[in-house]
Design an enzyme around this catalytic site. Structure first.
Site, PDB file in Angstrom:
ATOM      1  N   LYS A 236       1.515  -0.621  11.896  1.00 35.50           N
ATOM      2  CA  LYS A 236       2.580  -0.302  12.839  1.00 35.50           C
ATOM      3  C   LYS A 236       2.209   0.945  13.645  1.00 35.50           C
ATOM      4  O   LYS A 236       2.328   0.973  14.859  1.00 35.50           O
ATOM      5  CB  LYS A 236       3.891  -0.087  12.066  1.00 35.50           C
ATOM      6  CG  LYS A 236       5.065   0.215  12.962  1.00 35.50           C
ATOM      7  CD  LYS A 236       6.361   0.277  12.209  1.00 35.50           C
ATOM      8  CE  LYS A 236       7.468   0.734  13.144  1.00 35.50           C
ATOM      9  NZ  LYS A 236       8.757   0.890  12.483  1.00 35.50           N
TER      10      LYS A 236
ATOM     11  N   GLU B 289      -5.731   4.801   5.277  1.00 40.52           N
ATOM     12  CA  GLU B 289      -6.439   3.738   4.560  1.00 40.52           C
ATOM     13  C   GLU B 289      -6.906   2.651   5.523  1.00 40.52           C
ATOM     14  O   GLU B 289      -8.058   2.204   5.490  1.00 40.52           O
ATOM     15  CB  GLU B 289      -5.521   3.094   3.497  1.00 40.52           C
ATOM     16  CG  GLU B 289      -5.162   3.987   2.328  1.00 40.52           C
ATOM     17  CD  GLU B 289      -3.942   4.857   2.575  1.00 40.52           C
ATOM     18  OE1 GLU B 289      -3.546   5.033   3.758  1.00 40.52           O
ATOM     19  OE2 GLU B 289      -3.375   5.364   1.595  1.00 40.52           O
TER      20      GLU B 289
ATOM     21  N   GLY C  37       8.339  -1.296   8.649  1.00 44.05           N
ATOM     22  CA  GLY C  37       7.086  -1.832   8.100  1.00 44.05           C
ATOM     23  C   GLY C  37       7.334  -2.883   7.029  1.00 44.05           C
ATOM     24  O   GLY C  37       6.747  -3.960   7.040  1.00 44.05           O
ATOM     25  N   ARG C  38       8.258  -2.601   6.110  1.00 40.19           N
ATOM     26  CA  ARG C  38       8.466  -3.536   4.998  1.00 40.19           C
ATOM     27  C   ARG C  38       9.325  -4.738   5.388  1.00 40.19           C
ATOM     28  O   ARG C  38       9.638  -5.582   4.557  1.00 40.19           O
ATOM     29  CB  ARG C  38       9.051  -2.790   3.794  1.00 40.19           C
ATOM     30  CG  ARG C  38      10.266  -1.949   4.091  1.00 40.19           C
ATOM     31  CD  ARG C  38      10.577  -0.986   2.948  1.00 40.19           C
ATOM     32  NE  ARG C  38      11.652  -0.052   3.274  1.00 40.19           N
ATOM     33  CZ  ARG C  38      11.484   1.088   3.918  1.00 40.19           C
ATOM     34  NH1 ARG C  38      10.290   1.453   4.328  1.00 40.19           N
ATOM     35  NH2 ARG C  38      12.512   1.879   4.168  1.00 40.19           N
TER      36      ARG C  38
ATOM     37  N   GLU D 127      11.109   1.218  -1.687  1.00 37.26           N
ATOM     38  CA  GLU D 127      10.907   2.117  -0.540  1.00 37.26           C
ATOM     39  C   GLU D 127      12.189   2.190   0.295  1.00 37.26           C
ATOM     40  O   GLU D 127      12.432   3.174   0.984  1.00 37.26           O
ATOM     41  CB  GLU D 127       9.727   1.616   0.327  1.00 37.26           C
ATOM     42  CG  GLU D 127       9.185   2.676   1.264  1.00 37.26           C
ATOM     43  CD  GLU D 127       7.850   2.297   1.914  1.00 37.26           C
ATOM     44  OE1 GLU D 127       6.816   2.867   1.541  1.00 37.26           O
ATOM     45  OE2 GLU D 127       7.847   1.432   2.795  1.00 37.26           O
TER      46      GLU D 127
ATOM     47  N   HIS E 138       4.645 -14.225 -22.222  1.00 37.36           N
ATOM     48  CA  HIS E 138       3.678 -13.898 -23.273  1.00 37.36           C
ATOM     49  C   HIS E 138       3.182 -12.478 -23.140  1.00 37.36           C
ATOM     50  O   HIS E 138       2.145 -12.121 -23.698  1.00 37.36           O
ATOM     51  CB  HIS E 138       2.520 -14.893 -23.215  1.00 37.36           C
ATOM     52  CG  HIS E 138       2.974 -16.286 -23.542  1.00 37.36           C
ATOM     53  ND1 HIS E 138       3.043 -16.769 -24.834  1.00 37.36           N
ATOM     54  CD2 HIS E 138       3.463 -17.273 -22.748  1.00 37.36           C
ATOM     55  CE1 HIS E 138       3.521 -18.013 -24.806  1.00 37.36           C
ATOM     56  NE2 HIS E 138       3.782 -18.335 -23.565  1.00 37.36           N
TER      57      HIS E 138
ATOM     58  N   LYS F   7       0.746  12.190   1.029  1.00 35.07           N
ATOM     59  CA  LYS F   7      -0.218  11.984   2.130  1.00 35.07           C
ATOM     60  C   LYS F   7      -0.648  13.340   2.693  1.00 35.07           C
ATOM     61  O   LYS F   7      -1.822  13.575   2.951  1.00 35.07           O
ATOM     62  CB  LYS F   7       0.450  11.219   3.276  1.00 35.07           C
ATOM     63  CG  LYS F   7       0.658   9.744   3.057  1.00 35.07           C
ATOM     64  CD  LYS F   7       1.163   9.133   4.372  1.00 35.07           C
ATOM     65  CE  LYS F   7       1.836   7.816   4.188  1.00 35.07           C
ATOM     66  NZ  LYS F   7       2.455   7.295   5.404  1.00 35.07           N
TER      67      LYS F   7
HETATM   68  O1  F6P Z   1       3.230   5.019   3.492  1.00 33.20           O
HETATM   69  C1  F6P Z   1       4.264   4.113   3.619  1.00 33.20           C
HETATM   70  C2  F6P Z   1       4.174   3.323   4.887  1.00 33.20           C
HETATM   71  O2  F6P Z   1       4.590   4.086   5.950  1.00 33.20           O
HETATM   72  C3  F6P Z   1       4.984   2.045   4.757  1.00 33.20           C
HETATM   73  O3  F6P Z   1       6.306   2.237   4.992  1.00 33.20           O
HETATM   74  C4  F6P Z   1       4.274   1.161   5.716  1.00 33.20           C
HETATM   75  O4  F6P Z   1       4.612  -0.174   5.498  1.00 33.20           O
HETATM   76  C5  F6P Z   1       2.850   1.486   5.402  1.00 33.20           C
HETATM   77  O5  F6P Z   1       2.860   2.874   5.156  1.00 33.20           O
HETATM   78  C6  F6P Z   1       1.846   1.141   6.444  1.00 33.20           C
HETATM   79  O6  F6P Z   1       2.099   1.764   7.674  1.00 33.20           O
HETATM   80  P1  F6P Z   1       1.414   1.268   8.997  1.00 33.20           P
HETATM   81  O7  F6P Z   1       1.828  -0.128   9.249  1.00 33.20           O
HETATM   82  O8  F6P Z   1       1.869   2.196  10.069  1.00 33.20           O
HETATM   83  O9  F6P Z   1      -0.075   1.340   8.801  1.00 33.20           O
END
Ligand code: F6P
Length: 552
Positions: A209, A215, A271-272, A357, A388, A516
């Site tokens: 987003k 990452e 995002g979620r 979240e 199990h 972060k």
């Molecule tokens: O660190 C949490 C977060 O902001 C989530 O809410 C989001 O889904 C994810 O990181 C990824 O963010 P982006 O889509 O901006 O890479």
């Protein structure tokens, strides 16, 4: 502006607390025995989806009191504000309009003069065109070979939804293109994935987003270097191998992605809650645009139900209320998500983000500390594997762990008696949690098996199950795109209703920021031994230890 009282100081909350005390010793076993119509009364439908709440520790009075709580929290008002596109995410001054992503073509939603439905359908159209180009081979790699592998890179909401949905819908997947996911910044993730791909025939889909997430951007850079290494360091046309999915549409260009290779979504998509948007590209690529639209239609059917059905028959509302009852009045700290469908193996991780979240907050939407519990700890595994592993604690552990059992009536992979066995297990688990086994029953069973008095006395306590543990059962006709859409939207709205009752902003996530932020100076220290930032002794000690060891 005078603020409303905290929800736990309202008469509706107090009435529920008193009711919880008065009904503490009531056992569902007796309630089922007394009322043969309990299942009929406490199970609800939206289309072909059944929500059975009869094994929640509730009765008519509990439901009435919970509905009063929903009214006291103005659930309907918040729902309508969300659906109209008001900026209910107040800390980020944004709307939460994921429901607009599943409006049918020609749907009507204008916010601040913008025709939202037209925006959404314009981008869906572009998504369809890009998918056709990839599948038909009119968009190819640098060496003019069609793409055979797609590597989707994203994390959190930009990863979990597509990963979960594609896993759920393997029976719908089209042949020809292998879709992989990379999320972790741990190099193991990308290294293992790239080992399965050929540079000439791989398309990278960078899903973020913000397009700034550490990452994802690190993985994208590694993918770009890998391409350059494999196809010649001088290649200038590497962007042919990249598609961006973002709400921050200026940024993919800085990475080198061409504007026509960026699918857009908007800041009003959390995002979620974004798998319905451009972030759903891997799903649509995997199952085709028509089936992706069926998934949107299923979600829209649940949206309509949520928007228009009276509270006392409204599935997301009732499911949310049962959850609030468990968390706040029965003291349940956790919710086990237990799909009896191997395809739904990624549902629990998906719902962990969606739920925890969204509602794992410490202050209400006005910034006041909360005096009550909010989001439960969500965990889970597909049944019967979980049976199990951790079900022991569900059945005989000391705490109330609420369970959601989810099962399709029909398997997408029908083989012999497998599915009947699966269904027998899910129905039995819910029955066992509700009924339990009394001491007298345990003793009688042991005696019937020929045990002597000493053995009966020794073993009987271990064979007692308290029962009365709450569970919800959700039945779907099958896990197809339409019903998966319904199921996910059901959970989204459940989470929303709970957030409204707990008075939290379910659409921000400030709690992910501190870690972060602190990782940045630590990364500097790990990269450059001359840098030393002040830390507590534990953090400094760990950094020193890591610096003293070879790390590559
Ligand atoms: O660190 C949490 C977060 O902001 C989530 O809410 C989001 O889904 C994810 O990181 C990824 O963010 P982006 O889509 O901006 O890479």
């Amino acid at each position: 502006m005078s603020l409303p009282p905290p929800i736990d100081q309202t008469p509706a909350w107090r009435a529920l607390a008193a009711h919880a005390t008065a009904t503490r010793n009531r056992h569902m076993r007796e309630q089922f025995a007394k009322d043969p119509a309990r299942f009929d009364k406490l199970s609800f439908r939206c289309g072909n989806l059944l929500l059975d709440l009869s094994r929640q520790r509730i009765d008519d009075e509990t439901v009435e009191l919970l509905l009063d709580l929903a009214r006291a929290a103005d659930v309907e008002g918040w729902r309508d504000r969300m659906l109209r596109g008001e900026p209910i995410n107040t800390t980020e001054n944004r709307a939460a309009l994921h429901t607009a992503l599943r409006l049918p073509a020609g749907g009507n939603l204008t916010v601040d003069g913008t025709d939202i439905a037209a925006l959404v359908h314009g981008e869906l159209q572009r998504m369809g065109e890009i998918i056709a180009a990839v599948r038909e081979g009119t968009w190819r790699g640098i060496t003019e070979k069609p793409f055979k592998s797609v590597v989707a890179m994203g994390i959190g909401g930009s990863d979990l939804g597509p990963r979960m949905a594609l896993e759920a819908l393997t029976a719908d997947q089209l042949p020809g293109i292998d879709i992989h996911f990379v999320s972790n910044v741990d190099g193991t993730d990308i290294a293992r994935t790239l080992a399965k791909c050929e540079a000439e025939t791989t398309l990278f889909v960078i899903a973020s987003k913000t397009f700034t997430t550490q990452e994802t951007m690190t993985n994208a850079e590694t993918a770009r270097s890998w391409l350059q290494e494999k196809l010649g360091p001088g290649i200038i046309d590497w962007p042919r191998h990249f598609l961006g999915l973002s709400a921050n549409t200026g940024v993919p260009g800085k990475f080198g992605i061409r504007p026509e290779q960026v699918l857009q979504f908007w800041d009003w998509v959390g995002g979620r809650y974004s798998l319905w948007s451009a972030i759903g590209f891997p799903i649509a690529l995997g199952i085709g645009m028509d089936k992706f639209r069926e998934m949107l239609d299923g979600a829209h059917a649940m949206d309509r139900h949520f928007a228009t059905t009276p509270l006392n028959e409204n599935l997301p509302v009732l499911m949310a209320l049962a959850g609030v009852w468990n968390v706040n009045f029965l003291g349940s700290p956790a919710l086990a998500v237990l799909p009896y469908d191997q395809g739904l193996s990624k549902l629990a991780p998906y719902l962990q983000q969606a739920d925890m979240e969204s509602n794992g907050k410490g202050v209400d939407r006005w910034g006041r500390p909360l005096g009550y519990a909010t989001g439960p700890i969500v965990f889970g595994e597909p049944g019967t594997n979980g049976q199990h592993a951790f079900y022991q604690l569900l059945h005989q552990g000391p705490e109330v762990i609420a369970c959601d059992f989810i099962a399709p009536l029909k398997s997408r992979y029908p083989i012999g008696r497998h599915h009947d066995m699966l269904l027998a297990n899910v129905f039995a688990q819910a029955e066992a949690l509700m009924r339990g086994r009394t001491r007298a029953e345990a003793e009688a069973e042991l005696r019937a098996a020929g045990a002597d008095d000493a053995t009966v006395a020794q073993l009987a306590p271990h064979k007692v199950f308290p029962g009365n543990w709450p569970s919800t059962t959700i039945l779907l006709p099958q896990v197809d795109p339409y019903h998966l859409g319904m199921l996910i939207a059901l959970y989204e709205h459940k989470i929303f209703v709970q957030g409204a009752i707990w008075s939290v902003n379910s659409f921000d996530q400030w709690g992910v920021e501190l870690g972060k932020q602190l990782a940045k100076p630590i990364l500097e220290e790990l990269t450059d031994a001359s840098i030393q930032h002040p830390h507590d002794s534990a953090t400094s000690g760990l950094i020193a230890l890591a610096r003293s060891q070879p790390r590559s």
